[in-house]
Design a protein around this motif. Structure first.
Motif, PDB file in Angstrom:
ATOM      1  N   GLU A  68       0.762  -1.250   0.095  1.00  0.00           N
ATOM      2  CA  GLU A  68      -0.010  -0.042   0.083  1.00  0.00           C
ATOM      3  C   GLU A  68       1.099   1.234  -0.068  1.00  0.00           C
ATOM      4  O   GLU A  68       1.927   1.232   0.562  1.00  0.00           O
ATOM      5  CB  GLU A  68      -0.832  -0.106   1.223  1.00  0.00           C
ATOM      6  N   PRO A  69       0.548   2.307  -0.579  1.00  0.00           N
ATOM      7  CA  PRO A  69       1.274   3.380  -0.769  1.00  0.00           C
ATOM      8  C   PRO A  69       1.254   4.229   0.600  1.00  0.00           C
ATOM      9  O   PRO A  69       0.324   4.299   1.298  1.00  0.00           O
ATOM     10  CB  PRO A  69       0.777   4.440  -1.963  1.00  0.00           C
ATOM     11  N   VAL A  70       2.313   4.871   1.116  1.00  0.00           N
ATOM     12  CA  VAL A  70       2.452   5.968   2.056  1.00  0.00           C
ATOM     13  C   VAL A  70       1.726   7.280   1.394  1.00  0.00           C
ATOM     14  O   VAL A  70       2.179   7.686   0.528  1.00  0.00           O
ATOM     15  CB  VAL A  70       3.679   6.157   2.641  1.00  0.00           C
ATOM     16  N   ARG A  71       0.907   7.796   2.000  1.00  0.00           N
ATOM     17  CA  ARG A  71      -0.011   9.085   1.523  1.00  0.00           C
ATOM     18  C   ARG A  71      -0.063  10.071   2.428  1.00  0.00           C
ATOM     19  O   ARG A  71       0.097  10.106   3.728  1.00  0.00           O
ATOM     20  CB  ARG A  71      -1.178   8.524   0.764  1.00  0.00           C
ATOM     21  N   SER A  72      -0.632  11.306   1.856  1.00  0.00           N
ATOM     22  CA  SER A  72      -1.122  12.332   3.010  1.00  0.00           C
ATOM     23  C   SER A  72      -2.623  12.270   3.124  1.00  0.00           C
ATOM     24  O   SER A  72      -3.283  11.984   2.587  1.00  0.00           O
ATOM     25  CB  SER A  72      -0.570  13.683   2.484  1.00  0.00           C
ATOM     26  N   LEU A  73      -2.882  12.918   4.311  1.00  0.00           N
ATOM     27  CA  LEU A  73      -4.238  13.051   4.634  1.00  0.00           C
ATOM     28  C   LEU A  73      -4.489  14.388   5.235  1.00  0.00           C
ATOM     29  O   LEU A  73      -3.876  14.720   6.240  1.00  0.00           O
ATOM     30  CB  LEU A  73      -4.639  12.105   5.668  1.00  0.00           C
ATOM     31  N   ARG A  74      -5.229  15.322   4.923  1.00  0.00           N
ATOM     32  CA  ARG A  74      -5.344  16.856   5.124  1.00  0.00           C
ATOM     33  C   ARG A  74      -6.205  16.615   6.416  1.00  0.00           C
ATOM     34  O   ARG A  74      -7.145  16.035   6.451  1.00  0.00           O
ATOM     35  CB  ARG A  74      -5.915  17.632   4.070  1.00  0.00           C
ATOM     36  N   ILE A  75      -5.810  17.658   7.495  1.00  0.00           N
ATOM     37  CA  ILE A  75      -6.500  17.685   8.516  1.00  0.00           C
ATOM     38  C   ILE A  75      -6.536  19.233   9.011  1.00  0.00           C
ATOM     39  O   ILE A  75      -5.635  19.854   9.801  1.00  0.00           O
ATOM     40  CB  ILE A  75      -6.013  16.930   9.659  1.00  0.00           C
ATOM     41  N   GLY A  76      -7.235  19.982   8.353  1.00  0.00           N
ATOM     42  CA  GLY A  76      -7.233  21.338   8.216  1.00  0.00           C
ATOM     43  C   GLY A  76      -5.949  21.998   7.735  1.00  0.00           C
ATOM     44  O   GLY A  76      -5.463  21.543   6.561  1.00  0.00           O
TER      45      GLY A  76
END
Length: 271
Positions: free
Chosen positions: A38-46
């Motif tokens: 699975e890819p390492v990815r970003s998740l926006r939190i504000g």
């Protein structure tokens, strides 16, 4: 491990490595993480960004993780994978690392939980921005003189049948008192040395944490660790730290080990 109070999913979970401060994409491409498929990815939190990866929740149940804790090689593999992701992101952006095996039941739950802690993340990010963590260990020589063995030598002579000379008892007690006094003085000198080194480096550092010294190791029992500390140092003062440590070595004669720079795990607070 699964987030507290959540029911384990039968499918996937969101593993969170860190929270960083960036307006763009941290470019986590190419990082393996803890789930190579699975890819390492970003998740926006504000205004912040979490670095995450989708994992099989069945691989991170409490039972599975407890078994993993008893497998040193397996645990090291996960710890290294976690640290590699954190280090890669921290090399480019202020980054708060999260503990190993921080999981949530999906991106939505992760984003909500992390957003609730955004004030603490921002405080930590402000504190560690453009800083790195450095470890300092100080050793004093564990000296032992021939006089330290005098009481034992007297006892051995008595065991061989040689009668004690007149006044030997008083001399024995005096040597015992002197030996205790020398040991106490060495301990006092070591504590003063540790305090002096810590004070000098703390004046240069933004923050510091003093840890419990490790006991003597089998590698070199001639050395006694008297200071085990970690310091948060501004990136532009790293050269000053090198000069300061060199000066302390010359002035004190102590063996001083320096490790770093590291991601400032010790200075992000309880996040």
């Amino acid at each position: 491990m699964t987030e507290c109070g959540a029911r384990p999913s039968e499918t996937n979970a969101t593993y969170v490595f860190a929270v960083c401060q960036t307006e763009g994409n941290p470019h986590a491409d190419g990082l393996t993480g803890v789930a190579p498929d699975e890819p390492v990815r970003s998740l926006r939190i504000g205004p912040l960004t979490a670095i995450v990866q989708t994992v099989r929740e069945a691989d991170f149940t409490d039972e599975v993780w407890q078994r993993r804790l008893t497998d040193e090689a397996e645990l090291e593999r996960y710890a290294r994978a976690h640290h590699e992701v954190v280090s890669a992101v921290a090399a480019r952006f202020p980054t708060v690392p999260l503990p190993l095996a921080t999981l949530y039941n999906g991106d939505e739950r992760a984003a909500l939980a992390l957003a609730n802690e955004s004030a603490r993340f921002r405080t930590a990010l402000t504190r560690i921005a453009r800083h790195a963590e450095w470890g300092i260990k100080v050793y004093a020589p564990a000296t032992r003189s021939a006089a330290d063995d005098a009481p034992e030598e007297l006892t051995a002579a008595a065991a061989d049948g040689a009668g004690p000379a007149p006044g030997a008892g008083r001399a024995y007690l005096e040597r015992k008192r002197n030996l205790r006094s020398r040991r106490e003085q060495r301990q006092t000198d070591s504590l003063r040395l540790a305090d002096a080194v810590d004070a000098d480096i703390s004046r240069l550092a933004t923050e510091s944490r003093r840890l419990r010294p490790h006991g003597n190791g089998a590698v070199d029992e001639r050395r006694v660790q008297i200071l085990n500390a970690t310091y948060l140092v501004a990136a532009d003062r790293a050269a000053e730290l090198d000069l300061l440590v060199d000066g302390l070595r010359q002035r004190t004669g102590a063996h001083i080990e320096v490790s770093g720079p590291w991601v400032p795990y010790s200075f992000v607070g309880g996040v």
